[in-house]
Design a protein around this motif. Sequence first.
Motif, PDB file in Angstrom:
ATOM      1  N   ARG A 197      -8.483  -4.154   7.564  1.00 25.05           N
ATOM      2  CA  ARG A 197      -9.051  -4.902   6.352  1.00 25.05           C
ATOM      3  C   ARG A 197      -8.886  -4.051   5.108  1.00 25.05           C
ATOM      4  N   ILE A 198      -9.418  -2.935   5.405  1.00 26.15           N
ATOM      5  CA  ILE A 198      -9.591  -1.739   4.266  1.00 26.15           C
ATOM      6  C   ILE A 198      -8.392  -1.397   3.783  1.00 26.15           C
ATOM      7  N   LEU A 199      -7.542  -1.279   4.507  1.00 34.16           N
ATOM      8  CA  LEU A 199      -6.039  -0.533   4.476  1.00 34.16           C
ATOM      9  C   LEU A 199      -4.882  -1.548   3.795  1.00 34.16           C
ATOM     10  N   THR A 200      -5.072  -2.727   4.601  1.00 35.24           N
ATOM     11  CA  THR A 200      -4.098  -3.529   4.319  1.00 35.24           C
ATOM     12  C   THR A 200      -4.439  -5.013   3.541  1.00 35.24           C
ATOM     13  N   GLY A 201      -5.773  -5.240   3.554  1.00 28.55           N
ATOM     14  CA  GLY A 201      -6.358  -6.378   2.745  1.00 28.55           C
ATOM     15  C   GLY A 201      -6.183  -6.447   1.510  1.00 28.55           C
ATOM     16  N   PRO A 202      -6.531  -7.683   0.534  1.00 25.42           N
ATOM     17  CA  PRO A 202      -6.305  -7.694  -0.689  1.00 25.42           C
ATOM     18  C   PRO A 202      -7.350  -6.722  -1.447  1.00 25.42           C
ATOM     19  N   GLY A 203      -6.788  -5.774  -2.543  1.00 28.41           N
ATOM     20  CA  GLY A 203      -7.675  -4.928  -3.215  1.00 28.41           C
ATOM     21  C   GLY A 203      -7.270  -4.703  -4.501  1.00 28.41           C
ATOM     22  N   CYS A 204      -8.096  -3.947  -5.184  1.00 32.98           N
ATOM     23  CA  CYS A 204      -7.676  -3.558  -6.622  1.00 32.98           C
ATOM     24  C   CYS A 204      -6.827  -2.308  -6.744  1.00 32.98           C
ATOM     25  N   THR A 205      -6.910  -1.604  -5.581  1.00 35.92           N
ATOM     26  CA  THR A 205      -6.222  -0.372  -5.478  1.00 35.92           C
ATOM     27  C   THR A 205      -5.119  -0.534  -4.384  1.00 35.92           C
ATOM     28  N   ALA A 206      -3.788   0.255  -4.830  1.00 37.12           N
ATOM     29  CA  ALA A 206      -2.804   0.084  -4.090  1.00 37.12           C
ATOM     30  C   ALA A 206      -3.012   0.492  -2.737  1.00 37.12           C
ATOM     31  N   VAL A 207      -2.457  -0.202  -1.993  1.00 40.35           N
ATOM     32  CA  VAL A 207      -2.361   0.079  -0.300  1.00 40.35           C
ATOM     33  C   VAL A 207      -1.818   1.664  -0.094  1.00 40.35           C
ATOM     34  N   ASP A 208      -1.034   2.136  -0.687  1.00 42.15           N
ATOM     35  CA  ASP A 208      -0.660   3.574  -0.372  1.00 42.15           C
ATOM     36  C   ASP A 208      -1.736   4.452  -0.920  1.00 42.15           C
ATOM     37  N   LEU A 209      -2.469   4.115  -1.758  1.00 38.76           N
ATOM     38  CA  LEU A 209      -3.454   5.136  -2.365  1.00 38.76           C
ATOM     39  C   LEU A 209      -4.765   4.867  -1.249  1.00 38.76           C
ATOM     40  N   ARG A 210      -5.023   3.508  -1.099  1.00 33.84           N
ATOM     41  CA  ARG A 210      -6.025   3.406  -0.049  1.00 33.84           C
ATOM     42  C   ARG A 210      -5.714   4.070   1.325  1.00 33.84           C
ATOM     43  N   SER A 211      -4.569   4.212   1.734  1.00 33.79           N
ATOM     44  CA  SER A 211      -4.157   4.836   2.951  1.00 33.79           C
ATOM     45  C   SER A 211      -4.416   6.207   3.028  1.00 33.79           C
ATOM     46  N   ARG A 212      -3.997   6.811   1.725  1.00 34.95           N
ATOM     47  CA  ARG A 212      -4.121   8.137   1.617  1.00 34.95           C
ATOM     48  C   ARG A 212      -5.467   8.781   1.642  1.00 34.95           C
ATOM     49  N   ALA A 213      -6.344   7.936   0.821  1.00 42.06           N
ATOM     50  CA  ALA A 213      -7.803   8.187   0.971  1.00 42.06           C
ATOM     51  C   ALA A 213      -8.407   7.992   2.167  1.00 42.06           C
ATOM     52  N   PHE A 214      -8.105   7.077   2.924  1.00 44.52           N
ATOM     53  CA  PHE A 214      -8.461   7.111   4.160  1.00 44.52           C
ATOM     54  C   PHE A 214      -8.095   8.324   5.224  1.00 44.52           C
ATOM     55  N   ALA A 215      -6.726   8.449   5.105  1.00 44.28           N
ATOM     56  CA  ALA A 215      -6.350   9.968   5.894  1.00 44.28           C
ATOM     57  C   ALA A 215      -6.932  11.245   5.320  1.00 44.28           C
ATOM     58  N   GLY A 216      -7.373  11.244   4.073  1.00 38.55           N
ATOM     59  CA  GLY A 216      -7.813  12.424   3.235  1.00 38.55           C
ATOM     60  C   GLY A 216      -6.631  13.379   2.825  1.00 38.55           C
ATOM     61  N   ALA A 217      -5.402  12.775   2.747  1.00 39.39           N
ATOM     62  CA  ALA A 217      -4.400  13.698   2.481  1.00 39.39           C
ATOM     63  C   ALA A 217      -3.412  13.192   1.487  1.00 39.39           C
ATOM     64  N   GLY A 218      -2.665  13.859   0.639  1.00 39.39           N
ATOM     65  CA  GLY A 218      -2.004  13.223  -0.348  1.00 39.39           C
ATOM     66  C   GLY A 218      -2.555  12.759  -1.471  1.00 39.39           C
ATOM     67  N   LEU A 219      -3.645  13.262  -1.827  1.00 40.57           N
ATOM     68  CA  LEU A 219      -4.607  12.653  -2.613  1.00 40.57           C
ATOM     69  C   LEU A 219      -4.115  12.941  -4.048  1.00 40.57           C
ATOM     70  N   GLN A 220      -4.338  12.215  -5.378  1.00 43.12           N
ATOM     71  CA  GLN A 220      -3.808  12.595  -6.538  1.00 43.12           C
ATOM     72  C   GLN A 220      -5.129  13.840  -7.040  1.00 43.12           C
TER      73      GLN A 220
END
Length: 99
Positions: A16-39
């Motif tokens: 839900r948090i990675l692919t569900g509807p949200g205000c933030t792009a799925v890619d950025l949510r996935s990177r935040a979840f992984a803790g990698a590739g962050l801006q």
Amino acid sequence: MPDDAKRAAQRALVDRILTGPGCTAVDLRSRAFAGAGLQPSVKPLLDKVVTDPTQITDDDFAATGLADDQLFELVVCAAVGRSTRMYESALAALDEADT
């Protein structure tokens, strides 16, 4: 709650948090979840979320330049990502101990 139901609930949360509807792009949510590739603008905040959340300040949020809704989603993704890694490590340790 049986173990399978707990694991299913945890997987549903992650999905839900990675692919569900949200205000933030799925890619950025996935990177935040992984803790990698962050801006660079969000990395200091999200690093603190997973390592030392008591040290987060208003300045950490302001430095990102993101809207409150986006920040909320990224903080949740980072926290759930960290807890997921810990949960999976614990389950692996239990499985190893049983063998």
